[in-house]
Design an enzyme around this catalytic site. Structure first.
Site, short mmCIF file in Angstrom:
data_model
loop_
_atom_site.label_atom_id
_atom_site.label_comp_id
_atom_site.label_asym_id
_atom_site.label_seq_id
_atom_site.Cartn_x
_atom_site.Cartn_y
_atom_site.Cartn_z
CE1 TYR A 116 -3.59 -2.53 0.22
CE2 TYR A 116 -2.52 -3.30 2.22
CZ TYR A 116 -3.45 -3.47 1.22
OH TYR A 116 -4.23 -4.59 1.21
N PRO A 129 -11.26 -0.31 -2.68
CG PRO A 129 -11.26 -2.35 -1.64
CD PRO A 129 -10.72 -0.97 -1.50
CG HIS A 352 -7.24 -2.40 0.52
ND1 HIS A 352 -7.19 -3.25 1.61
CD2 HIS A 352 -7.73 -3.14 -0.50
CE1 HIS A 352 -7.63 -4.45 1.24
NE2 HIS A 352 -7.97 -4.40 -0.03
CB SER A 563 -11.72 -10.78 -2.89
OG SER A 563 -11.79 -10.90 -1.49
#
Length: 635
Positions: A116, A129, A352, A563
């Site tokens: 990240y 997301p 995230h 996912s």
């Protein structure tokens, strides 16, 4: 429950630009906690370091479905050299094992940095997301404000559970899970840097924030959500305050500062330094960063046909639709943004770095349930302070930066193709009735769908939770296996008998389940290989040949990044592809249907979300038919 991580994680030091060597700093961690939580955390095991021989063997097995024979043979030679006695692999393994003995989690510091904070592409689409809720039953400003007020109250109710440490400990297979991520999502924010970012969690400060940030018509407000006696504002009080915000910001701001957070991280880092050099700007930015969460009060979406609604809603949650719609009505660095549209389109976007999907979904499940409760009208009895508008001094240079950010956001928004599909023929109950894991069944269907479109298998990423371990995040379930490859190649072969195909299906499902169990128990290959590579980089050692191997890059080129994010609410999470010629696929299996969100980039001529979504539906139906036609199905 699997944790979504839509990023590829092992390309450290590669020239691809996705991942670069990082300078290590301590990640966000639960240092300021009280008794019950701390006792629980201390009772969790540490993440193990898998055996080197085991990982090397499983690495070769994972490559077999996606490499040709010559590539595989070359890689086998490199792996043998890497793992031999006295070789570099053994030395790196010993160093990694020593690291594991001297820290809470040998992976977590590296993970937050590599996956990240040193990732420099925009967080929008590439990292953060979105989550799409079912359309709510309001269609005007009054309904929007009322629902938003209930939503705020629901988040504050969940926050009370977190603050009081009465959140029930989650378990997987009877084993307690790490709850740290729940303590990281509120009052936290990503901070841009010139070469790497950081995350700050203000909930752990001596004076935790008591306000949220609200964005309406691209303008920012600081809204205190607690009374002077410490009690949270009622829904009626929150309605009053949100009405004040909307009344004072009826026209869109000419200089939408929020769009800057959608930029490439290096570009945003430079602009950020200029922006906060002004005292007023610094105070306004700090108020946003310190807020418990951000509420985005959006305008209505463009009108679309009913069958396109959920796909367009997903776009709104993922990036806002571009600068002419709602992309300017965001602060994408904020860990948690709730989005409430005037037309009933609702959901969330989250940064995230601090957490995976399941804690976010658990919070949203709680909030949605809270908003459905009947209310007792409570009249406002005390005067409320006006919400504070956050002002910015915009120089001509920053105005040009805003214009550039708009252009970049519009290019990215136009590039993203998204399809939200509801498969309504059956849900997770069908594979369960055949004694199959629903997740494994869906993953095998994804393999079949992809093979039918491209006549080859590809590296496939599914995230697996490592929360059985202290500060655990995710590892990779490699869904493309020898067993799945055998099944998809045989499925449309008319010379194969159905009984043989069912046997191959069962083997493929069981292979996926076996890999899943291996991953959640800390025995998968991807994070271990990452740890060995990071150990070499940290100790300034030459990069071992297996990490410069073309096969290694191919193994990390996840054309299917997937996912499962299950939820009580009939929602679906969405995210962008991790490679330019790939797909992002997120799904929420309900009892009698499955929600899918499939994404790709329009600039890639090889990908097509409509075709893949249909191929997934067809694969699921064909697999059901196969099971129904074979007596083996009920065994």
């Amino acid at each position: 429950m699997w944790g979504i991580c839509s990023r590829v994680v092992m390309k450290v030091g590669q020239p691809c630009g996705l991942m670069k060597p990082c300078h290590l700093v301590k990640p966000v961690s639960a240092t300021r906690v009280r008794g019950r939580y701390l006792t629980h955390q201390k009772g969790l095991p540490s993440l193990p370091v898998p055996a080197l021989q085991q990982t090397c063997e499983r690495y070769i097995t994972a490559l077999e479905p996606i490499l040709d024979a010559d590539e595989l043979e070359h890689t086998k030679e490199l792996v043998e050299e890497f793992k031999k006695a006295g070789g570099v692999g053994r030395r790196l393994q010993r160093a990694l094992e020593e690291r594991a003995q001297n820290c809470e989690n040998w992976l977590s510091e590296w993970w937050v940095q590599v996956a990240y904070l040193t990732y420099r592409l925009p967080v929008v689409v590439h990292s953060s997301p979105g989550l799409v809720l079912p359309c709510m039953n309001f269609r005007d400003k009054r309904g929007q404000i009322r629902f938003a007020a209930k939503l705020i109250a629901g988040v504050l109710d969940f926050k009370t559970i977190i603050d009081n440490e009465t959140l029930p400990v989650e378990c997987l297979g009877g084993k307690p899970l790490c709850m740290n991520q729940y303590y990281e999502v509120l009052s936290s924010c990503r901070i841009p840097g010139l070469k790497k970012d950081s995350v700050v969690n203000h909930a752990k400060s001596s004076r935790p924030p008591k306000h949220i940030s609200v964005i309406h018509n691209f303008q920012f407000f600081m809204l205190d959500v607690y009374n002077t006696d410490g009690t949270p504002l009622t829904t009626d009080q929150l309605c009053v305050q949100l009405e004040r915000i909307c009344d004072s910001s009826q026209q869109a701001a000419e200089e939408p500062v929020g769009i800057l957070t959608s930029q490439h991280r290096d570009s945003w880092g430079k602009v950020y330094t200029k922006l906060i050099s002004d005292k007023k700007n610094q105070e306004s930015v700090s108020a946003i960063q310190r807020s418990i969460f951000t509420l985005c009060l959006d305008g209505a979406m463009p009108k679309v046909a009913t069958e396109m609604y959920r796909s367009c809603a997903a776009i709104q949650m993922l990036h806002g639709g571009g600068s002419q719609w709602n992309s300017c009505n965001r602060w994408f660095d904020k860990t948690l943004q709730f989005i409430v549209g005037e037309d009933g389109t609702c959901g969330a976007n989250y940064e995230h770095a601090p957490a995976e999907g399941p804690p976010i979904v658990a919070l949203i499940d709680h909030v949605v349930e809270y908003t459905r409760k009947s209310e007792i009208t409570q009249h406002v009895k005390v005067p409320l302070p006006e919400p504070q508008k956050l002002h910015f001094n915009i120089t001509p240079e920053i105005r040009r930066d805003i214009d550039e950010a708009k252009k970049s956001m519009d290019i990215l928004a136009q590039d993203v193709d998204m399809k939200v599909a509801v498969f309504d023929q059956f849900g997770k109950n069908l594979p369960k009735s055949h004694s199959m894991s629903p997740d494994a069944f869906i993953q095998v269907a994804l393999q079949l769908a992809y093979y039918r479109m491209y006549h080859q298998c590809c590296a496939t990423y599914e995230s697996a939770s490592l929360r059985m371990f202290r500060l655990g995040r995710t590892d990779t379930i490699r869904s493309a296996s020898n067993a799945s490859a055998a099944f998809v190649k045989a499925f449309d072969d008319h010379h194969k008998q159905n009984t043989e195909k069912v046997d191959l299906l069962v083997k493929a499902v069981n292979a996926h389940r076996l890999y899943t169990n291996m991953a959640i128990n800390g025995q998968a290959i991807d994070r271990h290989l990452l740890g060995l590579k990071m150990t070499a980089l940290e100790n300034k050692l030459p990069l071992p040949a297996i990490f410069a191997d073309k096969a290694y890059n191919k193994a990390l080129h996840f054309k299917l990044s997937t996912s499962q994010v299950p939820s009580k609410t009939d929602c679906v999470m969405c995210f962008g592809p991790v490679v330019s010629d790939g797909y992002g696929v997120c799904y929420n299996p309900m009892n009698d249907h499955i929600n899918f969100a499939v994404s790709s980039f329009n600039t890639c001529e090889e990908t097509n979300v409509m075709h893949l979504a249909q191929a997934i539906m067809d694969a699921l139906l064909d697999m059901r038919t196969l099971l129904e036609q074979s007596p083996r199905a009920k065994l």
